[in-house]
Design a protein around this motif. Structure first.
Motif, short mmCIF file in Angstrom:
data_model
loop_
_atom_site.label_atom_id
_atom_site.label_comp_id
_atom_site.label_asym_id
_atom_site.label_seq_id
_atom_site.Cartn_x
_atom_site.Cartn_y
_atom_site.Cartn_z
N ALA A 192 -124.94 61.98 34.63
CA ALA A 192 -125.24 63.10 34.60
C ALA A 192 -126.48 62.90 34.26
O ALA A 192 -127.85 63.88 34.70
N LYS A 193 -127.13 63.18 33.63
CA LYS A 193 -128.52 62.26 32.42
C LYS A 193 -129.24 62.40 34.24
O LYS A 193 -130.19 63.06 34.36
N LEU A 194 -129.06 61.16 34.68
CA LEU A 194 -129.66 60.74 35.71
C LEU A 194 -130.11 61.28 36.64
O LEU A 194 -131.03 61.75 37.41
N ARG A 195 -128.62 62.42 37.25
CA ARG A 195 -128.63 63.08 37.56
C ARG A 195 -129.54 64.39 37.61
O ARG A 195 -129.48 65.40 38.98
N SER A 196 -129.92 64.79 36.53
CA SER A 196 -130.87 65.68 36.08
C SER A 196 -132.17 64.93 36.51
O SER A 196 -132.58 66.07 36.87
N LEU A 197 -132.41 64.66 36.97
CA LEU A 197 -134.28 64.25 37.84
C LEU A 197 -134.42 64.87 38.95
O LEU A 197 -133.32 65.10 39.80
#
Ligand SMILES: NS(=O)(=O)c1ccc(NCc2ccco2)cc1
Ligand SMILES: [Zn+2]
Length: 252
Positions: free
Chosen positions: A218-223
């Motif tokens: 999810a952290k990667l998808r917050s880019l």
């Protein structure tokens, strides 16, 4: 969407995208060839070669000093040492897809690529035009309960590179801490999975995935793929669909 945005349109500007050695591909155990002459591969990386982490609007990339044979990959199918230049990720909009290579029909949540170039060529851009110019070590990201702690270092920097063009210092990092236990791999000759799709890559795809948490994905998808002052466009699904294998052997 710009004409270059969709993989099925890339061939209009990059005809090689319809070539016979394109990546990624489906890897099916019943079709791979065992080649007992293949050696184990070795990475010897200098943690001080790590320089910065950046969001280029297409992925999250860590860049290394490749001005000499400082961090290298060798062995496996490779004829010599290859210099580590950068690593980056591909991921989906949800945990059930996001990898580029697909193994026996299995899609992973993401895929980590460590890109190396052959120093027998004068520079990276020259190596990109050669069939033995580039080597990419690919590692699958599988969502699980006990994530690899070493992934935290990269994901902690995400907040500093939220939008396209943002870059932050990323010192003192040896990416081999991200490797899975087993070094077993498949290898085949392929291409960049984004334009210019040059067919210059010896792919080394590790069989064993590394475990990441759903929160880390999810952290990667917050880019975001947009720049700071533009409307928000989530940076997700930056993977290319699998390409025809034609008659390429995949070795174990
Ligand atoms: N996903 S990947 O490992 O195949 C990959 C890696 C690097 C680039 N860079 C794009 C490029 C090609 C020539 C100059 O700059 C594109 C794709
Ligand atoms: Zn990649």
């Amino acid at each position: 969407m710009s004409v270059c945005a969709r993989p099925d349109q890339w061939h209009k500007n990059y005809p090689i995208a319809k070539g016979r050695h394109q990546s990624p591909i489906e890897i099916n155990n019943k079709e791979v060839h065992y080649d007992r002459s293949l050696l184990p591969w070795f990475a010897s990386y200098d943690p001080c070669a790590a320089k910065t982490i950046l969001n280029n609007g297409k992925t999250c990339r860590v860049v290394f000093d490749d001005s000499f044979d400082r961090s290298v990959l060798r062995g496996g199918p490779l004829p010599g040492v290859y210099r580590l230049r950068q690593l980056h990720f591909h991921w989906g909009s949800s945990d059930d897809h996001g990898s580029e290579h697909v193994v026996n029909g299995v899609r992973y949540a993401g895929e980590l690529h460590l890109l190396h170039w052959n120093p027998k060529y004068s520079n990276y851009l020259d190596a990109v035009r050669r069939t033995d110019g580039i080597a990419v070590l690919a590692i699958f990201l599988q969502v699980g309960k006990t994530p690899k702690p070493e992934m935290k270092r990269i994901l902690e920097e995400i907040n500093a590179i939220k939008t396209k063009g943002k870059e932050a210092p990323f010192p003192n990092f040896d990416p081999s801490v991200l490797f899975p236990k087993s070094h077993d791999y498949w290898t085949y000759h392929g291409s960049f999975t984004t334009p210019p799709c040059e067919e210059c890559i010896t792919w080394i795809v590790l069989r064993e995935p590394i475990i990441v948490s759903s929160d880390q994905m999810a952290k990667l998808r917050s880019l975001s793929k947009n720049a700071e002052n533009e409307p928000d466009l989530p940076l997700v699904d930056n993977w290319r669909p699998t390409q025809p294998r034609y008659f390429r052997m995949v070795f174990v």
